[in-house]
Enzyme design. Sequence first.
Site, PDB file in Angstrom:
ATOM      1  N   LYS A  28       0.835  -1.215   0.000  1.00 60.65           N
ATOM      2  CA  LYS A  28       0.000   0.000   0.000  1.00 60.65           C
ATOM      3  C   LYS A  28       0.863   1.256   0.000  1.00 60.65           C
ATOM      4  CE  LYS A  28      -2.763   0.691   3.694  1.00 60.65           C
ATOM      5  NZ  LYS A  28      -2.464   1.943   4.426  1.00 60.65           N
ATOM      6  N   SER A  29       1.893   1.278   0.844  1.00 61.03           N
ATOM      7  CA  SER A  29       2.745   2.472   0.937  1.00 61.03           C
ATOM      8  C   SER A  29       3.404   2.771  -0.406  1.00 61.03           C
ATOM      9  CB  SER A  29       3.835   2.254   1.984  1.00 61.03           C
ATOM     10  OG  SER A  29       3.260   2.083   3.252  1.00 61.03           O
ATOM     11  N   ARG A  33       2.688   5.972  -3.128  1.00 57.72           N
ATOM     12  CA  ARG A  33       3.816   6.829  -3.520  1.00 57.72           C
ATOM     13  C   ARG A  33       4.074   6.767  -5.027  1.00 57.72           C
ATOM     14  NH1 ARG A  33       4.186   5.527   1.678  1.00 57.72           N
ATOM     15  NH2 ARG A  33       5.514   6.678   3.131  1.00 57.72           N
ATOM     16  N   GLY A 101      -5.420   7.438   5.450  1.00 58.89           N
ATOM     17  CA  GLY A 101      -4.562   8.417   6.113  1.00 58.89           C
ATOM     18  C   GLY A 101      -3.299   8.672   5.319  1.00 58.89           C
ATOM     19  N   ARG A 129      -9.045  11.568  12.514  1.00 58.68           N
ATOM     20  CA  ARG A 129      -7.594  11.418  12.696  1.00 58.68           C
ATOM     21  C   ARG A 129      -6.872  12.773  12.670  1.00 58.68           C
ATOM     22  NH1 ARG A 129      -5.724   6.487   9.055  1.00 58.68           N
ATOM     23  NH2 ARG A 129      -3.872   6.739  10.367  1.00 58.68           N
ATOM     24  N   SER A 174       7.014   8.858  12.214  1.00 59.77           N
ATOM     25  CA  SER A 174       5.932   8.687  11.242  1.00 59.77           C
ATOM     26  C   SER A 174       6.437   8.909   9.828  1.00 59.77           C
ATOM     27  CB  SER A 174       4.799   9.677  11.541  1.00 59.77           C
ATOM     28  OG  SER A 174       3.935   9.767  10.423  1.00 59.77           O
ATOM     29  N   ASP A 329       1.785  -1.421  11.792  1.00 64.04           N
ATOM     30  CA  ASP A 329       0.457  -1.872  11.363  1.00 64.04           C
ATOM     31  C   ASP A 329       0.185  -3.332  11.739  1.00 64.04           C
ATOM     32  OD1 ASP A 329      -0.128   0.604  10.278  1.00 64.04           O
ATOM     33  OD2 ASP A 329       0.683   0.079   8.308  1.00 64.04           O
ATOM     34  N   LYS A 356      -4.725   5.471  14.542  1.00 63.46           N
ATOM     35  CA  LYS A 356      -4.794   4.795  13.230  1.00 63.46           C
ATOM     36  C   LYS A 356      -6.248   4.822  12.734  1.00 63.46           C
ATOM     37  CE  LYS A 356      -0.471   4.003  12.914  1.00 63.46           C
ATOM     38  NZ  LYS A 356       0.281   4.750  11.911  1.00 63.46           N
ATOM     39  N   ARG A 403      -7.626  -3.561   9.425  1.00 63.81           N
ATOM     40  CA  ARG A 403      -6.697  -4.487  10.099  1.00 63.81           C
ATOM     41  C   ARG A 403      -7.330  -5.125  11.337  1.00 63.81           C
ATOM     42  NH1 ARG A 403      -2.430  -3.699   6.726  1.00 63.81           N
ATOM     43  NH2 ARG A 403      -1.929  -1.540   6.240  1.00 63.81           N
TER      44      ARG A 403
HETATM   45  C1  S3P Z   1       2.505   4.573   6.283  1.00 63.81           C
HETATM   46  C2  S3P Z   1       2.998   4.921   7.509  1.00 63.81           C
HETATM   47  C3  S3P Z   1       2.431   4.462   8.792  1.00 63.81           C
HETATM   48  C4  S3P Z   1       1.471   3.284   8.604  1.00 63.81           C
HETATM   49  C5  S3P Z   1       0.562   3.465   7.426  1.00 63.81           C
HETATM   50  C6  S3P Z   1       1.367   3.631   6.149  1.00 63.81           C
HETATM   51  C7  S3P Z   1       3.121   5.118   5.066  1.00 63.81           C
HETATM   52  O1  S3P Z   1       1.731   5.531   9.387  1.00 63.81           O
HETATM   53  O2  S3P Z   1       0.691   3.100   9.777  1.00 63.81           O
HETATM   54  O3  S3P Z   1      -0.311   2.355   7.268  1.00 63.81           O
HETATM   55  O4  S3P Z   1       2.865   4.606   3.965  1.00 63.81           O
HETATM   56  O5  S3P Z   1       3.897   6.088   5.180  1.00 63.81           O
HETATM   57  P1  S3P Z   1       2.480   6.649  10.292  1.00 63.81           P
HETATM   58  O6  S3P Z   1       3.461   7.323   9.438  1.00 63.81           O
HETATM   59  O7  S3P Z   1       1.407   7.598  10.706  1.00 63.81           O
HETATM   60  O8  S3P Z   1       3.043   5.879  11.460  1.00 63.81           O
END
Ligand code: S3P
Length: 447
Positions: A28-29, A33, A101, A129, A174, A329, A356, A403
């Site tokens: 996902k991250s 991006r 988020g 959030r 973060s 996560d 979260k 989750r």
């Molecule tokens: C993420 C960072 C994390 C994670 C989220 C994905 C990201 O959050 O919990 O699911 O892709 O940068 P935080 O940066 O708020 O810890």
Amino acid sequence: MTASAAVCPLTARRNGALAGRARVPGDKSISIRALILGSLAVGETRIGGLLEGEDVLNTAQTLRALGATLERTGDKQWRTRGVGVGGFAEPAGTLDFGNSGTGCRLMLGAVAGCPVTATFDGDASLRKRPMRRVLDPLERIGARTLASSDGRLPLTLAGARDPIPIEFRPPVPSAQLKSAALLAGLAAPGETIVIEAEATRDHTEKMLTHFGAQVRVEPQGAHGNGRRITLTGQPELVPAPIVVPADPSSAAFPMIAAVITPGSDVILDGVMMNPLRTGLIATLGEMGASIERLDRRQEGGEEVADLRVRAGALRAVEVPAERAPSMIDEYPVLAVAAAFAEGTTVMRGLKELRVKESDRLAATAALLRANGVEVDSEGDDLIVHGKGRAAGGGVVVTHMDHRIAMAAMVLGLASDKPVQIDDGTFITTSFPGFVELMRGLGADLAR
Ligand code: S3P
């Protein structure tokens, strides 16, 4: 705001050993991006293995509204045509991030460096959030928050006309905060510096380098656990193909299902092994789980491996707070594994879990208690008294949190009685096809 789909309760029950091979969806991250940087690069970026989950699709929609071209060219294959750094156009309507988020916070950063005004919104979970922590550095860069109640969505951001490079020390570990500051810094002249006390996932830094930006990363702090990241602003981002590896945070669910379901032997293909994402595997190793990394290789700039996971007895462990960023996560499903261990597992330093998709500290404790597992929550620590089994029989409230939903389903596969969740619809934010994939391994999940 996203219209909420009809609720979809799910039930998981014991059905013997899990077996077979599966590939969980793309990370996902990295997927989020890839779409953002592809939308900022001049020219065409091809992306393979994209996670086609709601969080990513919502982010794609917002990028279209800002003038980028994003097309699906095949199964998990996408093509973007970007507008150039600082080149977003003013969107006609509200940017709706749904449950995401990451999408929202990274896009706040990307928009902050452009001279446009945009309104950001999301679903009821995202509206709760905190966004103030992201707005602080973006306002220093020159963006202005025009409307927001209490630093929450919906909020309107006016991007900077002349963005200023800043030095930013995120107040909490973060990757989202770090990434928002770096994405805003792209449009500023000179060097934007982010200093993190503890290293968090480094996908933004790596992908910026992949697209030709100059990014310097140096160890920071007495133990070298932190990072100093220096980005040279106003680069021309040059499109480069991206292959998205399988998401270790999604792999966590079939992985722990296999570990706690007696007789199981499962292979999960092509899982990303970025060391800033493998805290769960380290922890499960300390608990005595059998997880082998087969065929370690590089794919799309990341180490990946096929993971062979076999069921076995688990012992309780203490998980140090310093490990949290590398498995942030994964705590809900680790807590499920802890219930099946013998003894008391202590997970320390989980403050960030409270903000979260739900208050995951409270939701994880409630998930376990509803199913006969003894849990204490002291300050920011979660303490699970494992008995090598769980009674089950509970109905878990998922609070719009994918989750929590999947962790509860994993518990139900190994507990004495079935486990039910009130709503499984949010699973598609990060793991479309979860039910089918788990059934393919032999799990009994019923809608
Ligand atoms: C993420 C960072 C994390 C994670 C989220 C994905 C990201 O959050 O919990 O699911 O892709 O940068 P935080 O940066 O708020 O810890």
